[in-house]
Design a protein around this motif. Structure first.
Motif, PDB file in Angstrom:
ATOM      1  N   GLU A  41       0.821  -1.201   0.000  1.00 29.60           N
ATOM      2  CA  GLU A  41       0.000   0.000   0.000  1.00 29.60           C
ATOM      3  C   GLU A  41       0.864   1.263   0.000  1.00 29.60           C
ATOM      4  OE1 GLU A  41      -3.120  -0.205  -0.412  1.00 29.60           O
ATOM      5  OE2 GLU A  41      -3.212  -2.388  -0.227  1.00 29.60           O
ATOM      6  N   LEU A  42       1.967   1.236   0.711  1.00 25.55           N
ATOM      7  CA  LEU A  42       2.855   2.394   0.724  1.00 25.55           C
ATOM      8  C   LEU A  42       3.476   2.630  -0.652  1.00 25.55           C
ATOM      9  CD1 LEU A  42       4.673   1.853   4.152  1.00 25.55           C
ATOM     10  CD2 LEU A  42       2.829   3.456   3.633  1.00 25.55           C
ATOM     11  N   ALA A  43       3.870   1.553  -1.324  1.00 26.10           N
ATOM     12  CA  ALA A  43       4.429   1.704  -2.671  1.00 26.10           C
ATOM     13  C   ALA A  43       3.385   2.244  -3.637  1.00 26.10           C
ATOM     14  CB  ALA A  43       4.970   0.359  -3.156  1.00 26.10           C
ATOM     15  N   LEU A  44       2.144   1.768  -3.505  1.00 32.67           N
ATOM     16  CA  LEU A  44       1.076   2.264  -4.373  1.00 32.67           C
ATOM     17  C   LEU A  44       0.820   3.744  -4.124  1.00 32.67           C
ATOM     18  CD1 LEU A  44      -1.140   1.711  -6.439  1.00 32.67           C
ATOM     19  CD2 LEU A  44      -2.629   0.997  -4.557  1.00 32.67           C
ATOM     20  N   SER A  45       0.850   4.166  -2.868  1.00 32.51           N
ATOM     21  CA  SER A  45       0.661   5.577  -2.556  1.00 32.51           C
ATOM     22  C   SER A  45       1.788   6.424  -3.137  1.00 32.51           C
ATOM     23  CB  SER A  45       0.599   5.764  -1.034  1.00 32.51           C
ATOM     24  OG  SER A  45      -0.462   5.017  -0.477  1.00 32.51           O
ATOM     25  N   MET A  92       2.129  14.048 -20.949  1.00 31.16           N
ATOM     26  CA  MET A  92       1.109  14.327 -19.942  1.00 31.16           C
ATOM     27  C   MET A  92      -0.102  13.419 -20.134  1.00 31.16           C
ATOM     28  SD  MET A  92      -0.571  17.995 -18.883  1.00 31.16           S
ATOM     29  CE  MET A  92      -1.421  18.167 -20.448  1.00 31.16           C
ATOM     30  N   ALA A  93      -0.504  13.212 -21.382  1.00 25.94           N
ATOM     31  CA  ALA A  93      -1.621  12.306 -21.654  1.00 25.94           C
ATOM     32  C   ALA A  93      -1.281  10.888 -21.212  1.00 25.94           C
ATOM     33  CB  ALA A  93      -1.974  12.334 -23.136  1.00 25.94           C
ATOM     34  N   LEU A  94      -0.027  10.467 -21.441  1.00 26.72           N
ATOM     35  CA  LEU A  94       0.394   9.131 -21.018  1.00 26.72           C
ATOM     36  C   LEU A  94       0.364   9.000 -19.495  1.00 26.72           C
ATOM     37  CD1 LEU A  94       1.554   6.345 -21.708  1.00 26.72           C
ATOM     38  CD2 LEU A  94       3.833   7.377 -21.679  1.00 26.72           C
ATOM     39  N   VAL A  95       0.832  10.023 -18.806  1.00 26.15           N
ATOM     40  CA  VAL A  95       0.841   9.982 -17.342  1.00 26.15           C
ATOM     41  C   VAL A  95      -0.589   9.938 -16.793  1.00 26.15           C
ATOM     42  CG1 VAL A  95       1.422  11.303 -15.274  1.00 26.15           C
ATOM     43  CG2 VAL A  95       3.082  11.092 -17.124  1.00 26.15           C
ATOM     44  N   ILE A  96      -1.472  10.755 -17.364  1.00 28.03           N
ATOM     45  CA  ILE A  96      -2.876  10.751 -16.913  1.00 28.03           C
ATOM     46  C   ILE A  96      -3.514   9.396 -17.182  1.00 28.03           C
ATOM     47  CG2 ILE A  96      -5.141  11.779 -17.291  1.00 28.03           C
ATOM     48  CD1 ILE A  96      -3.758  14.418 -17.842  1.00 28.03           C
ATOM     49  N   ALA A  97      -3.205   8.813 -18.351  1.00 27.39           N
ATOM     50  CA  ALA A  97      -3.752   7.488 -18.660  1.00 27.39           C
ATOM     51  C   ALA A  97      -3.240   6.438 -17.673  1.00 27.39           C
ATOM     52  CB  ALA A  97      -3.391   7.101 -20.088  1.00 27.39           C
ATOM     53  N   CYS A  98      -1.953   6.524 -17.312  1.00 29.54           N
ATOM     54  CA  CYS A  98      -1.408   5.589 -16.328  1.00 29.54           C
ATOM     55  C   CYS A  98      -2.069   5.778 -14.966  1.00 29.54           C
ATOM     56  CB  CYS A  98       0.103   5.778 -16.211  1.00 29.54           C
ATOM     57  SG  CYS A  98       1.038   5.253 -17.658  1.00 29.54           S
ATOM     58  N   LEU A  99      -2.295   7.027 -14.585  1.00 30.54           N
ATOM     59  CA  LEU A  99      -2.944   7.305 -13.300  1.00 30.54           C
ATOM     60  C   LEU A  99      -4.358   6.743 -13.274  1.00 30.54           C
ATOM     61  CD1 LEU A  99      -2.695   8.718 -10.562  1.00 30.54           C
ATOM     62  CD2 LEU A  99      -3.496  10.809 -11.642  1.00 30.54           C
ATOM     63  N   ILE A 100      -5.094   6.934 -14.361  1.00 28.95           N
ATOM     64  CA  ILE A 100      -6.456   6.382 -14.432  1.00 28.95           C
ATOM     65  C   ILE A 100      -6.423   4.862 -14.429  1.00 28.95           C
ATOM     66  CG2 ILE A 100      -8.497   6.213 -15.906  1.00 28.95           C
ATOM     67  CD1 ILE A 100      -7.968   9.065 -16.803  1.00 28.95           C
ATOM     68  N   ALA A 101      -5.468   4.276 -15.164  1.00 27.81           N
ATOM     69  CA  ALA A 101      -5.380   2.814 -15.219  1.00 27.81           C
ATOM     70  C   ALA A 101      -5.051   2.227 -13.856  1.00 27.81           C
ATOM     71  CB  ALA A 101      -4.326   2.405 -16.248  1.00 27.81           C
ATOM     72  N   ALA A 103      -5.698   3.652 -10.925  1.00 30.95           N
ATOM     73  CA  ALA A 103      -6.840   3.872 -10.029  1.00 30.95           C
ATOM     74  C   ALA A 103      -7.952   2.868 -10.281  1.00 30.95           C
ATOM     75  CB  ALA A 103      -7.357   5.293 -10.193  1.00 30.95           C
ATOM     76  N   ILE A 104      -8.214   2.561 -11.556  1.00 22.87           N
ATOM     77  CA  ILE A 104      -9.297   1.629 -11.885  1.00 22.87           C
ATOM     78  C   ILE A 104      -8.836   0.181 -11.748  1.00 22.87           C
ATOM     79  CG2 ILE A 104     -10.870   0.865 -13.712  1.00 22.87           C
ATOM     80  CD1 ILE A 104     -10.916   3.691 -14.754  1.00 22.87           C
ATOM     81  N   GLY A 105      -7.624  -0.104 -12.244  1.00 21.43           N
ATOM     82  CA  GLY A 105      -7.155  -1.479 -12.243  1.00 21.43           C
ATOM     83  C   GLY A 105      -6.935  -2.057 -10.868  1.00 21.43           C
ATOM     84  N   LEU A 106      -6.530  -1.259  -9.916  1.00 20.79           N
ATOM     85  CA  LEU A 106      -6.251  -1.744  -8.559  1.00 20.79           C
ATOM     86  C   LEU A 106      -7.395  -1.500  -7.590  1.00 20.79           C
ATOM     87  CD1 LEU A 106      -2.503  -0.674  -8.191  1.00 20.79           C
ATOM     88  CD2 LEU A 106      -3.447  -2.855  -8.979  1.00 20.79           C
ATOM     89  N   ALA A 107      -8.508  -0.984  -8.072  1.00 21.57           N
ATOM     90  CA  ALA A 107      -9.656  -0.729  -7.201  1.00 21.57           C
ATOM     91  C   ALA A 107     -10.389  -2.026  -6.880  1.00 21.57           C
ATOM     92  CB  ALA A 107     -10.605   0.269  -7.856  1.00 21.57           C
ATOM     93  N   TYR A 108     -11.030  -2.050  -5.715  1.00 24.55           N
ATOM     94  CA  TYR A 108     -11.812  -3.230  -5.321  1.00 24.55           C
ATOM     95  C   TYR A 108     -13.021  -3.398  -6.225  1.00 24.55           C
ATOM     96  CZ  TYR A 108     -14.689  -6.322  -2.468  1.00 24.55           C
ATOM     97  OH  TYR A 108     -15.485  -7.353  -2.037  1.00 24.55           O
ATOM     98  N   ASP A 109     -13.716  -2.293  -6.493  1.00 24.60           N
ATOM     99  CA  ASP A 109     -14.859  -2.299  -7.404  1.00 24.60           C
ATOM    100  C   ASP A 109     -14.490  -1.418  -8.592  1.00 24.60           C
ATOM    101  OD1 ASP A 109     -17.303  -2.080  -8.742  1.00 24.60           O
ATOM    102  OD2 ASP A 109     -18.459  -2.178  -6.886  1.00 24.60           O
ATOM    103  N   LYS A 110     -14.147  -2.047  -9.696  1.00 27.48           N
ATOM    104  CA  LYS A 110     -13.675  -1.305 -10.866  1.00 27.48           C
ATOM    105  C   LYS A 110     -14.769  -0.427 -11.460  1.00 27.48           C
ATOM    106  CE  LYS A 110     -10.050  -4.597 -12.092  1.00 27.48           C
ATOM    107  NZ  LYS A 110     -10.112  -5.232 -10.782  1.00 27.48           N
ATOM    108  N   ARG A 111     -16.009  -0.850 -11.363  1.00 28.27           N
ATOM    109  CA  ARG A 111     -17.106  -0.045 -11.910  1.00 28.27           C
ATOM    110  C   ARG A 111     -17.241   1.266 -11.141  1.00 28.27           C
ATOM    111  NH1 ARG A 111     -22.482   0.520 -10.616  1.00 28.27           N
ATOM    112  NH2 ARG A 111     -23.852   1.167 -12.333  1.00 28.27           N
ATOM    113  N   ALA A 114     -14.329   3.514 -12.056  1.00 24.79           N
ATOM    114  CA  ALA A 114     -14.482   4.135 -13.372  1.00 24.79           C
ATOM    115  C   ALA A 114     -15.488   5.279 -13.327  1.00 24.79           C
ATOM    116  CB  ALA A 114     -14.926   3.078 -14.388  1.00 24.79           C
ATOM    117  N   VAL A 115     -16.579   5.091 -12.603  1.00 30.27           N
ATOM    118  CA  VAL A 115     -17.567   6.167 -12.461  1.00 30.27           C
ATOM    119  C   VAL A 115     -16.953   7.356 -11.729  1.00 30.27           C
ATOM    120  CG1 VAL A 115     -19.758   6.785 -11.381  1.00 30.27           C
ATOM    121  CG2 VAL A 115     -19.528   4.607 -12.569  1.00 30.27           C
ATOM    122  N   PHE A 116     -16.146   7.090 -10.732  1.00 28.96           N
ATOM    123  CA  PHE A 116     -15.497   8.175  -9.990  1.00 28.96           C
ATOM    124  C   PHE A 116     -14.544   8.963 -10.883  1.00 28.96           C
ATOM    125  CE2 PHE A 116     -11.917   9.742  -7.480  1.00 28.96           C
ATOM    126  CZ  PHE A 116     -12.566  10.532  -6.553  1.00 28.96           C
TER     127      PHE A 116
END
Length: 264
Positions: A41-45, A92-101, A103-111, A114-116
């Motif tokens: 969790e610390l590495a992810l943060s 910048m677009a690549l970094v934002i895409a990585c940040l979104i990926a 956030a969604i990929g490691l979330a407990y509820d991906k849906r 994605a809505v968030f």
């Protein structure tokens, strides 16, 4: 480098906070809390901190790449727009895409994640549009006769005005407050829905029958208006299931049916 230093400071504070809370308020907490370090969790943060800093820092850094130092001091009065180079925009677009990926990929509820993310993008765009509308409205207002009022209105739409930043900050702050209120309301509704219509405020166990009358008298003296209900209880332990002793049973081997029990 600054983002890495700030992230490390935040990680150190976040990792030490559970130990500090348990050390100071451990006896007051209603639930047992065992503080521990979670490297994953610390590495992810840390990754979140770096990606967020890059996402917000690449645009201004890209703008100043081709701008002379002297022009930076004139930017507050010069409304000329300087767009960063395409490589900065692509990065910048690549970094934002990585940040979104992440956030969604490691979330407990991906849906929900994605809505968030989609809602956050929509809120940013909406607040930026509101700021632009306020600036356009202030620019079209009639010139005020009062000097202070005229300066205040002109500061809303002047070159380099902080109107977009102020509107964005106020809007995001309000969104956070609304989100916290909604979460609190949802948790309260879930807790109330899980409770029966008549739930006891307190319950006591292991009261011997010989002490039941004495205990009931004590409760009546302490809270005269309370309602006390006695329920008989018998605790026991399982000694066997279909001829198999309890010490020889495994959880996956317990068959359906009756079990023999003895009083503890």
């Amino acid at each position: 480098m600054l983002a890495a230093i700030g992230s490390i400071i935040g990680l150190a504070a976040g990792a030490a906070l559970p130990f500090a809370i348990v050390g100071l308020f451990g006896k007051l907490l209603p639930l047992p809390v065992v503080p521990a370090l979670h490297p994953d969790e610390l590495a992810l943060s840390f990754v979140y901190g770096l990606l967020t800093a890059l996402a917000f820092g690449l645009w201004p850094l890209g703008r100043v790449h081709d701008v002379p130092v002297a022009a930076l001091f004139r930017e507050t009065v010069d409304s000329t727009f300087h767009r960063p180079r395409w490589r900065y925009l692509a990065l910048m677009a690549l970094v934002i895409a990585c940040l979104i990926a992440v956030a969604i990929g490691l979330a407990y509820d991906k849906r929900v994640a994605a809505v968030f993310v989609a809602s956050s993008i929509a809120v940013f765009a909406l607040l930026r549009g509101i700021a632009a509308g306020l600036m356009a409205l202030a620019r079209r207002l009639p010139r005020a006769r009062i000097t202070m009022l005229r300066l205040a209105i002109s500061n809303i739409y002047r070159p380099g005005a902080l109107t977009p930043s102020v509107v964005l900050s106020l809007g995001l702050g309000l969104a956070v407050l609304v989100t916290i209120t909604q979460i609190d309301g949802n948790l309260r509704r879930q807790f109330l829905a899980a409770l029966p219509d008549k739930a006891p405020s307190f319950y006591f166990i292991d009261i011997p029958s010989s002490e039941a009358d004495r205990f009931a008298t004590f409760l009546k003296q302490t809270t005269p208006d309370s309602t006390v209900e006695d329920v008989p209880m018998l605790r026991g332990r399982i000694v066997g299931a279909r001829g198999v002793k309890a010490e020889d049973l495994k959880p996956s081997q317990i068959p359906n049916g009756c079990c023999k029990a003895t009083a503890a």
